[in-house]
Write a protein that holds these residues in place. Structure first.
Motif, PDB file in Angstrom:
ATOM      1  N   HIS A 183      15.856  10.513  12.242  1.00  0.00           N
ATOM      2  CA  HIS A 183      14.390  10.600  12.203  1.00  0.00           C
ATOM      3  C   HIS A 183      13.859  11.148  13.527  1.00  0.00           C
ATOM      4  CE1 HIS A 183      10.308   9.650  11.118  1.00  0.00           C
ATOM      5  NE2 HIS A 183      10.171   8.847  12.178  1.00  0.00           N
ATOM      6  N   ARG A 184      14.429  10.684  14.622  1.00  0.00           N
ATOM      7  CA  ARG A 184      13.973  11.157  15.937  1.00  0.00           C
ATOM      8  C   ARG A 184      14.260  12.641  16.114  1.00  0.00           C
ATOM      9  NH1 ARG A 184      16.262   6.218  19.764  1.00  0.00           N
ATOM     10  NH2 ARG A 184      14.720   4.634  19.119  1.00  0.00           N
ATOM     11  N   GLN A 233      11.761  14.680  14.236  1.00  0.00           N
ATOM     12  CA  GLN A 233      10.457  14.710  14.898  1.00  0.00           C
ATOM     13  C   GLN A 233      10.446  15.700  16.062  1.00  0.00           C
ATOM     14  OE1 GLN A 233       9.710  10.522  15.853  1.00  0.00           O
ATOM     15  NE2 GLN A 233       8.125  10.475  14.257  1.00  0.00           N
TER      16      GLN A 233
END
Length: 622
Positions: free
Chosen positions: A616-617, A620
């Motif tokens: 997820h990081r 992003q």
């Protein structure tokens, strides 16, 4: 080309075919014969513990079983009424002939649904996607989606002692080719076993030696569409008798003649619905076992001996039946038998009931390793719904464990698998106080309405019923009762002292044994009986329900974390060996599902959560 082909006209096939057609898909139902559709080859009943709630859920989603069960019931009985609402459920004694006939009529009159009679011998697959089926004689039928609901008909054998006959239930044809076709397509199958008890001529039973078992005297039904049934007061009686020491001596002395104990049976039998010989071995300390005598149909002079399933020889079955009080002169119309059949390992299924490795191929019912008409019907309904959604390129409908027994069952199957015929039990549900008989509409009808399987009229009826409950709660809260209110006798009857100060009607209803009907003399408004029953449950158990919902929300948090389908578990560091193997085999859809896989440890879940957070990081940053 058809949109959907459903193979098998049992309880799963009926629901799958009807819902697919009702949602507008051009559908074909494949059945050996018209008469096979809706047959009850085993017990002539619908519902029971947990199962009755499943039938209510089927009805809330727009299915057929509850409606037909109400229309053809010989007896209605609410079970566990002395216990809490989380385990109460409805069971009906069915007229098996009328039930099947009604289902056949529903199939024949349904728009967008055609009935094709014959035997399916295989599936056709092209580049990992199902394209249709093969019929006996070589005919091929093409479809965008196929749902297999073959019940106990795949490579089945009927067994009475050492006598083994390749056959489906009731002497119907079986097919070895379909099992072979599935294995050739890469699917794992395994053998299961179930059985059925003898049927005897009703006129040959002396019911004076048995105990009558009446139905519930207040009107109850599975479907919210069922109006008060005219013949409700004329319900048929069931009867209770028991095994005797003579019964036990006969069986234990001849165990080696049973198909199960002689080595003839290869498959695993049902733990929660065992044969009578298995009961005596497993519960050797019990001096007797309950046996229920149940009418099969108003058009038949036959009685079903519930709890007396066996595969012992016919001559021994005669002696065993005659050892039961009331059945000393009973005439056996149909002998008991065991049946062994192929099933598909349910760990190969997605939560939508689509096969993981073959796109648009769904399975439902006993082919997935379950037992019971209700479990089958529920799976058929969900497979039908999800086949339609798949063809519409829409997300599948996957019910959570906290919102339906159907969700509990399917999650158990696709996450834990089964090595024996799976039976739904209230103990399998962590949140059974949320999954009650009375609130199935509240939990699920919005899904049916969104799908289009619940009509506007039914939806408005539900909204009206819900409004009655909400309004009643408001009025009870506002109603102040004083020591002068005419309720002192009701309080005394419930074991409470007389009022010494004012109290709201709502607070009184929260007390055990206090009912809205008991307070009616002090209320300045009339109360709808159905709304009152619902309101009492919600008020009395509000604290427990709130606690259960909080626990469910914790589980839902993990179930909302989607696991990427391309996740390479071999690349996830520090997973346990067993955890890695299970995750690769089952391919869980969510982190919550992964956490419920046997062999996947909390440490494995923590590692997966960390990997997902890292992904997820990165997304992003990009």
């Amino acid at each position: 080309m058809l949109d959907v082909i459903v193979v098998g006209g049992g309880h799963a096939g009926i629901e799958a075919a009807l819902i697919a057609a009702r949602l507008g898909c051009e559908t074909a139902l494949i059945s050996l014969s018209l008469e096979n559709i809706g047959k009850m080859p085993c017990n002539p009943s619908v519902g029971g513990p947990a199962k009755g709630i499943v039938v209510r859920e089927i009805d809330a989603l727009g299915g057929q079983m509850g409606i037909t069960a109400d229309q053809t019931a010989l007896q209605f009985k609410m079970l566990n009424t002395t216990k809490g609402p989380g385990v109460q459920s409805l069971r009906v004694q069915s007229d098996k002939v009328a039930y099947a006939k009604r289902m056949q009529e529903e199939i024949q009159k349904q728009e967008h649904l055609q009935l094709i009679l014959g035997l399916c011998t295989g599936i056709t697959v092209d580049e990992g996607k199902v394209t249709g089926i093969r019929m006996e004689g070589g005919q091929q039928l093409q479809a965008k989606a196929v749902i297999l609901t073959t019940g106990t008909y795949m490579s089945s054998s009927v067994m009475i002692s050492s006598e083994v006959t390749p056959s489906g239930p009731d002497g119907e044809p079986t097919t070895n080719q379909l099992s072979e076709s599935l294995r050739e397509a890469g699917l794992r199958t395994f053998r299961l076993k179930t059985g059925t008890p003898p049927r005897v001529l009703t006129a040959s039973i002396d019911f004076s030696k048995t105990t009558p078992q009446p139905g519930t005297d207040q009107f109850v039904a599975f479907s919210t569409t069922t109006a008060q049934i005219r013949e409700f007061e004329k319900q048929k009686l069931c009867y209770l008798t028991y095994t005797t020491s003579k019964t036990h001596e006969l069986i234990l002395a001849n165990l080696k003649k049973s198909s199960m104990y002689s080595g003839v049976v290869k498959g695993v039998g049902p733990r929660y619905c065992p044969s009578i010989e298995d009961k005596l071995v497993r519960f050797a300390d019990k001096p007797r076992h309950q046996i229920f005598l149940e009418p099969e149909s108003e058009s038949l002079d036959t009685t079903y001996i519930q709890g007396f399933s066996t595969s012992l020889p016919r001559d021994l079955q005669e002696q065993m039946v005659h050892s039961l009080p009331g059945l000393e002169q009973a005439v056996i119309e149909k002998y008991a038998y065991a049946i062994e059949y192929d099933a598909v390992d349910p760990l190969q299924l997605k939560p939508s009931l689509e096969i993981l490795t073959i796109e648009n191929l769904f399975t439902a019912g006993q082919i997935n390793g379950t037992s019971g008409y209700e479990e089958a019907a529920a799976q058929g309904l969900m497979a039908g719904i999800n086949a339609v959604l798949k063809l519409r390129n829409q997300p599948p409908l996957v019910l959570r464990r906290d919102e339906a027994y159907i969700g509990v069952m399917i999650d158990d199957l696709v996450t834990k698998g089964t090595q024996e015929p799976y039976r739904l039990l209230t103990s399998r549900a962590e949140f059974r106080l949320l999954l009650r008989h009375d609130n199935a509409d509240q939990r699920l009808m919005h899904y049916g309405y969104q799908l289009g399987s619940i009509s506007e009229e039914r939806w408005q009826d539900y909204q009206h019923r819900r409004t009655l409950v909400d309004d009643l709660k408001t009025r009870l809260k506002a109603c102040r009762l004083t020591p002068k209110s005419p309720i002192q006798s009701a309080l005394e009857a419930a074991g409470y002292p007389a009022l010494s100060e004012g109290i709201s009607a709502e607070e009184l209803i929260r007390r055990p044994h206090m009912t809205i009907s008991a307070l009616q003399p002090a209320l300045d408004f009339d109360v709808d009986a159905t709304a009152a029953a619902q309101t009492e449950i919600e008020l009395k158990y509000e604290g427990y329900i709130t606690k259960a919902r909080k626990e469910a929300e914790k589980m839902m948090a993990m179930d909302h974390v989607i696991l990427p389908q391309n996740l390479d578990y071999d690349q996830v560091q520090h997973l346990s060996l067993e955890g890695r193997q299970k995750l690769k085999a089952i391919q869980p859809h969510t982190l919550g599902q992964a956490s419920r896989i046997s062999g996947v440890s909390p440490a494995d879940i923590a590692m997966l959560a960390m990997v997902l957070e890292q992904r997820h990081r990165k997304e992003q940053i990009q």
